[in-house]
Design an enzyme around this catalytic site. Structure first.
Site, PDB file in Angstrom:
ATOM      1  N   THR A  36     -46.454   4.847  -0.226  1.00  9.47           N
ATOM      2  CA  THR A  36     -45.483   5.696  -1.677  1.00  9.47           C
ATOM      3  C   THR A  36     -44.886   6.625  -0.618  1.00  9.47           C
ATOM      4  O   THR A  36     -45.165   7.480  -0.622  1.00  9.47           O
ATOM      5  CB  THR A  36     -46.184   5.468  -2.733  1.00  9.47           C
ATOM      6  OG1 THR A  36     -47.007   7.139  -1.967  1.00  9.47           O
ATOM      7  CG2 THR A  36     -47.226   5.022  -3.350  1.00  9.47           C
TER       8      THR A  36
ATOM      9  N   GLU B 239     -48.110   2.066  -7.052  1.00 13.19           N
ATOM     10  CA  GLU B 239     -49.695   1.391  -7.484  1.00 13.19           C
ATOM     11  C   GLU B 239     -50.328   0.384  -7.867  1.00 13.19           C
ATOM     12  O   GLU B 239     -51.578   0.387  -8.561  1.00 13.19           O
ATOM     13  CB  GLU B 239     -50.184   2.566  -7.666  1.00 13.19           C
ATOM     14  CG  GLU B 239     -49.957   4.527  -6.829  1.00 13.19           C
ATOM     15  CD  GLU B 239     -49.526   5.361  -6.765  1.00 13.19           C
ATOM     16  OE1 GLU B 239     -47.715   4.462  -6.769  1.00 13.19           O
ATOM     17  OE2 GLU B 239     -48.899   6.152  -5.951  1.00 13.19           O
TER      18      GLU B 239
ATOM     19  N   LYS C 266     -39.837  22.396 -20.074  1.00  7.25           N
ATOM     20  CA  LYS C 266     -40.435  23.250 -20.865  1.00  7.25           C
ATOM     21  C   LYS C 266     -39.588  24.308 -21.290  1.00  7.25           C
ATOM     22  O   LYS C 266     -39.433  25.393 -20.256  1.00  7.25           O
ATOM     23  CB  LYS C 266     -41.742  23.653 -20.016  1.00  7.25           C
ATOM     24  CG  LYS C 266     -42.213  22.181 -19.180  1.00  7.25           C
ATOM     25  CD  LYS C 266     -43.613  22.772 -19.094  1.00  7.25           C
ATOM     26  CE  LYS C 266     -44.941  21.505 -19.331  1.00  7.25           C
ATOM     27  NZ  LYS C 266     -45.252  21.095 -18.035  1.00  7.25           N
TER      28      LYS C 266
ATOM     29  N   TRP D  12     -41.354  20.095 -24.863  1.00  8.94           N
ATOM     30  CA  TRP D  12     -41.240  19.489 -23.543  1.00  8.94           C
ATOM     31  C   TRP D  12     -39.122  18.899 -24.157  1.00  8.94           C
ATOM     32  O   TRP D  12     -39.435  17.927 -24.920  1.00  8.94           O
ATOM     33  CB  TRP D  12     -41.363  18.255 -23.258  1.00  8.94           C
ATOM     34  CG  TRP D  12     -43.085  18.846 -22.623  1.00  8.94           C
ATOM     35  CD1 TRP D  12     -43.791  20.044 -22.086  1.00  8.94           C
ATOM     36  CD2 TRP D  12     -44.473  17.992 -22.563  1.00  8.94           C
ATOM     37  NE1 TRP D  12     -45.205  20.439 -22.241  1.00  8.94           N
ATOM     38  CE2 TRP D  12     -45.385  18.711 -21.851  1.00  8.94           C
ATOM     39  CE3 TRP D  12     -44.205  16.412 -22.433  1.00  8.94           C
ATOM     40  CZ2 TRP D  12     -46.572  18.164 -21.044  1.00  8.94           C
ATOM     41  CZ3 TRP D  12     -45.640  15.728 -21.161  1.00  8.94           C
ATOM     42  CH2 TRP D  12     -47.037  17.027 -21.142  1.00  8.94           C
TER      43      TRP D  12
END
Ligand code: AMP
Length: 542
Positions: free
Chosen positions: A185, A330, A439, A444
């Site tokens: 990755t 993954e 933030k 958020w």
């Protein structure tokens, strides 16, 4: 009491055996690096894969050894994969778009013994060769006539090397949990980490990801995997197409709009898959040349969020179904696809187009949950967003050589690093990478949402949103845009444009024009680099 059914191990080379038996004459067509188109079929691919396995064995490759491939999508790459796994060795796909030092690091970490390499990447490896002590031989994916003069250790042209095997060989026998593939990755921080697929996980993932509600592949299909085999297994298409008996069209190195269109038409492609960047190029070409795909029925889009304008262009302008997909290395990689469930099928077209902006729902074999910072599960109300965690038969349980330590939570779930909502019908929507959410005042803000709307503005080619430190709110969004050619988007006009589309407190505090937005080796916006570029920038509101 145990059931009394056979143990029939799920081994990847059984896929190419099956394709050779049931769909032996089905074509595998490749645009070669040398230039011309090459036509093969599953019977020939299987025969040559068997010879790859036999020849690798003669070179001393054994069960569990790593063999790297540094190559575009093409028939020789495909043969190499099946030959490697059929011997119980591990194909290690190296992404040529990584920095050369990273490539060297990865090959050394994997301890690759042999490297299959396309002509394109020979110079890249020549520059690194003295840093790759584990590599005993380089097999250049070409014939003797096209073989370049090279000092790469024991370099041979693939065709000559392969000709030394007669094909009188049987696949090796081992159990289905044996490692089959390795892909690193490209984390933006720290060293890359190796994801190690097994035969079982890849076979199950291929079956699950291509069902009717997934990438939807059948024997009648002609499939063009533009997603490269060197990034996230080309979404398993090199396994699922022979598994389904679909014709396989391999694009080689040419991924521009004109070349892709040519293949779509000449090979009567019905299904294709790629990241949004590739589709931007194709759509631009179609508009410029006033052309339309005539056989394409379904386009898989994923890797990063599919902009609404792209969904609309395919579905409305060209009548081609979009399957928005989400996943990650993954996860082998497909974690969700956005087909329309019966529960929403009756909704108005506009609502369904908006629904396709979501990343879809998880198929059998992928469990999902969203959690808050204290690991409490959040409701599937389509509003609350939290960390997206997954479990399943094709999800990593650890990284190669134990890097990164324990990666599962106490319930066996893997934290994807993405932030998402899930609605009551199961449709998941990525709102950000956990490290990219902005933030602001304890709440958020989704950078991806704003980006998606911003690219709908007629003057904007590409957009990225990053959080900039703010004395009162902690962080506030800055919109960074690449203008369309010949256009100069105005800050106030763009903010006005966004006003009707996002909550007021989500509106960017400022906009900056740039010539280019940096991308990672896997085509995603490189926000780390962008934050670096704007580290001295101060918001006018600060
Ligand atoms: P990779 O392992 O390089 O394929 O990267 C996986 C990451 O790409 C995911 O964790 C997401 O952050 C992002 N990604 C993949 N598909 C999508 C999508 N359809 N929409 C938004 N982000 C995506």
């Amino acid at each position: 009491m145990l059931g009394l059914m056979q143990d029939w191990p799920l081994l990847l080379h059984k896929i190419i055996d099956f394709a050779a038996i049931q769909h032996g004459g089905r074509e595998v067509v490749s645009r070669t690096i040398e230039g011309p188109m090459h036509r093969s079929n599953y019977r020939q691919i299987r025969d040559r894969s068997l010879r790859v396995a036999q020849r690798l064995k003669r070179d001393g490759v054994r069960l569990g050894d790593r063999v790297a491939t540094l190559a575009w999508n093409g028939y020789r790459h495909l043969e190499a994969w099946y030959g490697i796994v059929g011997l119980g060795a591990i194909y290690h796909t190296v992404n040529p778009r990584l920095f050369p030092e990273q490539i060297a690091w990865i090959i050394n970490h994997a301890e690759d013994r042999i490297v299959f390499v396309d002509l394109t990447f020979v110079p890249l490896l020549e520059a690194l060769a003295d840093k790759l002590p584990s590599v005993e031989r380089y097999v250049v994916l070409t014939d003797a006539a096209h073989m370049p003069a090279t000092k790469l250790r024991n370099a041979v042209p693939y065709e000559e090397w392969l000709a030394e095997a007669d094909g009188d060989f049987r696949w090796a026998e081992f159990e289905e949990r044996t490692a089959a593939g390795l892909c690193y990755t490209s984390g933006t921080t720290g060293n890359p980490k190796g994801v190690l697929y097994s035969h079982r996980s890849n076979v199950l993932h291929s079956m699950a990801s291509t069902n009717g509600d997934g990438l939807h592949i059948e024997s009648a299909d002609s499939v063009l995997p533009i997603v490269p085999m060197f990034h996230a297994n080309s979404w398993s298409l090199a396994f699922s197409c022979p598994m389904r008996g679909a014709k396989l069209v391999m694009p080689g190195a040419k991924l521009d709009g004109a070349s892709v269109y040519e293949l779509l038409e000449s090979e009567k492609v019905t299904m294709t898959a790629a990241v949004p960047t590739v589709w931007l190029m194709l759509l631009q070409y179609l508009r410029q040349e006033n052309k339309r795909p005539t056989t394409l029925k379904l386009v898989g889009i994923g890797g990063s969020a599919c902009p609404p304008a792209m969904i609309r262009a395919f579905e409305v302008d060209y009548g081609i179904e979009v399957r928005h997909a989400w996943g990650m290395t993954e996860m082998s990689p497909v974690g969700s696809t956005g087909s329309i469930k019966p529960v929403v099928a009756g909704l108005p077209r506009e609502t369904l187009l908006a629904l396709k902006e979501k990343q879809g729902w998880a198929p059998f074999g992928v469990e999902m949950k969203i959690t808050d910072d204290e690991d409490n599960e959040l409701p599937w109300d389509g509003k609350k967003f939290g960390r997206l965690k997954v479990a399943g038969f094709a999800v990593s349980s650890a990284y190669f050589k134990g890097d990164g330590g324990d990666i599962l939570d106490e319930n066996g779930f893997f934290d994807t690093g993405d932030v998402a909502t899930i609605d009551p019908n199961g449709y998941m929507q990525i709102t950000d990478r956990a490290k990219d959410v902005i933030k602001s005042g304890g709440e958020w803000i989704s950078s991806i949402d704003i980006e998606n709307f911003a690219v709908g503005h007629p003057d904007i080619q590409e957009a990225a949103v990053i959080g900039i430190a703010h004395p009162k709110w902690d962080e506030r969004p800055l919109l960074v845009v690449v203008p369309k050619e010949g256009r100069t988007p105005q800050r106030d006009d763009v903010i006005n444009f966004l006003q009707s589309r996002v909550a007021k407190w989500w509106l960017p505090d400022d906009m900056q024009l740039v010539k280019e937005i940096p991308h990672t080796a896997t085509g995603k916006i490189n926000k780390m680099k962008l934050r670096e570029t704007f580290k001295d920038y101060r918001l006018p509101t600060a």
